[in-house]
Scaffold this active site. Sequence first.
Site, mmCIF file in Angstrom:
data_model
loop_
_atom_site.group_PDB
_atom_site.id
_atom_site.type_symbol
_atom_site.label_atom_id
_atom_site.label_comp_id
_atom_site.label_asym_id
_atom_site.label_seq_id
_atom_site.Cartn_x
_atom_site.Cartn_y
_atom_site.Cartn_z
ATOM 1 N N LYS A 1 9.295 -11.924 43.076
ATOM 2 C CA LYS A 1 8.566 -13.042 42.465
ATOM 3 C C LYS A 1 9.512 -14.134 41.925
ATOM 4 C CE LYS A 1 4.534 -10.216 41.262
ATOM 5 N NZ LYS A 1 3.501 -9.942 40.231
ATOM 6 N N PHE B 1 -6.490 -13.598 33.855
ATOM 7 C CA PHE B 1 -5.110 -14.038 34.096
ATOM 8 C C PHE B 1 -4.926 -14.718 35.457
ATOM 9 C CE2 PHE B 1 -5.397 -9.476 35.199
ATOM 10 C CZ PHE B 1 -4.999 -9.499 36.530
ATOM 11 N N ARG C 1 6.008 1.690 44.802
ATOM 12 C CA ARG C 1 5.415 1.526 43.468
ATOM 13 C C ARG C 1 6.171 2.338 42.417
ATOM 14 N NH1 ARG C 1 0.737 -1.296 43.347
ATOM 15 N NH2 ARG C 1 -0.222 -0.178 41.629
ATOM 16 N N THR D 1 2.965 -2.057 35.966
ATOM 17 C CA THR D 1 2.765 -3.520 35.965
ATOM 18 C C THR D 1 3.358 -4.166 34.722
ATOM 19 O OG1 THR D 1 0.699 -3.171 37.161
ATOM 20 C CG2 THR D 1 0.996 -5.323 36.129
ATOM 21 N N ARG E 1 10.877 -3.060 37.204
ATOM 22 C CA ARG E 1 10.198 -3.853 36.165
ATOM 23 C C ARG E 1 10.758 -3.559 34.778
ATOM 24 N NH1 ARG E 1 4.336 -3.136 39.045
ATOM 25 N NH2 ARG E 1 4.175 -5.170 40.046
ATOM 26 N N ASN F 1 6.650 -10.260 36.354
ATOM 27 C CA ASN F 1 7.121 -8.872 36.432
ATOM 28 C C ASN F 1 7.940 -8.582 37.689
ATOM 29 O OD1 ASN F 1 5.013 -8.891 38.220
ATOM 30 N ND2 ASN F 1 3.912 -7.156 37.346
ATOM 31 N N HIS G 1 6.045 -7.427 43.410
ATOM 32 C CA HIS G 1 4.691 -6.972 43.740
ATOM 33 C C HIS G 1 4.817 -5.945 44.850
ATOM 34 C CE1 HIS G 1 0.473 -7.009 45.058
ATOM 35 N NE2 HIS G 1 0.971 -7.043 46.290
HETATM 36 P P1 CMP Z 1 0.944 -7.682 40.787
HETATM 37 O O1 CMP Z 1 1.380 -6.299 41.174
HETATM 38 O O2 CMP Z 1 1.504 -8.797 41.592
HETATM 39 O O3 CMP Z 1 -0.659 -7.765 40.826
HETATM 40 C C1 CMP Z 1 -1.385 -8.679 40.044
HETATM 41 C C2 CMP Z 1 -0.520 -9.392 39.065
HETATM 42 O O4 CMP Z 1 -1.201 -10.034 37.993
HETATM 43 C C3 CMP Z 1 0.383 -8.398 38.367
HETATM 44 O O5 CMP Z 1 1.352 -7.909 39.266
HETATM 45 C C4 CMP Z 1 0.917 -9.252 37.216
HETATM 46 O O6 CMP Z 1 1.992 -10.050 37.608
HETATM 47 C C5 CMP Z 1 -0.258 -10.204 36.923
HETATM 48 N N1 CMP Z 1 -0.885 -9.969 35.618
HETATM 49 C C6 CMP Z 1 -0.888 -10.848 34.615
HETATM 50 N N2 CMP Z 1 -1.553 -10.366 33.579
HETATM 51 C C7 CMP Z 1 -2.014 -9.140 33.914
HETATM 52 C C8 CMP Z 1 -2.775 -8.158 33.248
HETATM 53 N N3 CMP Z 1 -3.221 -8.323 31.990
HETATM 54 N N4 CMP Z 1 -3.049 -7.013 33.914
HETATM 55 C C9 CMP Z 1 -2.630 -6.842 35.190
HETATM 56 N N5 CMP Z 1 -1.878 -7.758 35.870
HETATM 57 C C10 CMP Z 1 -1.571 -8.907 35.240
#
Ligand code: CMP
Length: 140
Positions: free
Chosen positions: A11, A59, A87, A93, A104, A114, A117
């Site tokens: 990212k 979000f 993962r 996350t 992460r 973060n 993905h």
């Molecule tokens: P990703 O694995 O790319 O999938 C969705 C993305 O939303 C997650 O990683 C985070 O970067 C973003 N995100 C932001 N806020 C939240 C939240 N409260 N819960 C989950 N994902 C979030």
Amino acid sequence: MVVQRTLSIIKPDATRRDLTGQINQRFEDAGLRIIAQKRIRLSREQAEAFYDVHKTRPFFNDLCTFMISGPIVVQVLEGENAVTENRDIMGATDPQDAREGTIRRDFAESIEANSVHGSDSEKTAELEVAFFFSKIELLQ
Ligand code: CMP
């Protein structure tokens, strides 16, 4: 054990800090091979389409704004149980919940920024790989 393919994204927070090499070293050290890769900058429309599954989440808009804030690296990882393996290497996350030694935990700036993905299932992986890569870009 089953050989799988999964989509990985490095990212904008990580490309901005030139962490691509360090992050990918972790995948390769764990036996995941990068079989396709490109550095791109998403448009808002593309980011919204990629994260369509999250469009009703609070979000969503901030996430899309963040994902277009700089270049990303999209890549396909291949290896045994690549979906769950990726993962595991990424960690939870929210970096505050992520296990020690995960990407992460070590690199992420926040739950939004973060660093990486990864597809969450084999079916999602198929869709996400096809979102970014055409057949001719993928090793057969
Ligand atoms: P990703 O694995 O790319 O999938 C969705 C993305 O939303 C997650 O990683 C985070 O970067 C973003 N995100 C932001 N806020 C939240 C939240 N409260 N819960 C989950 N994902 C979030």
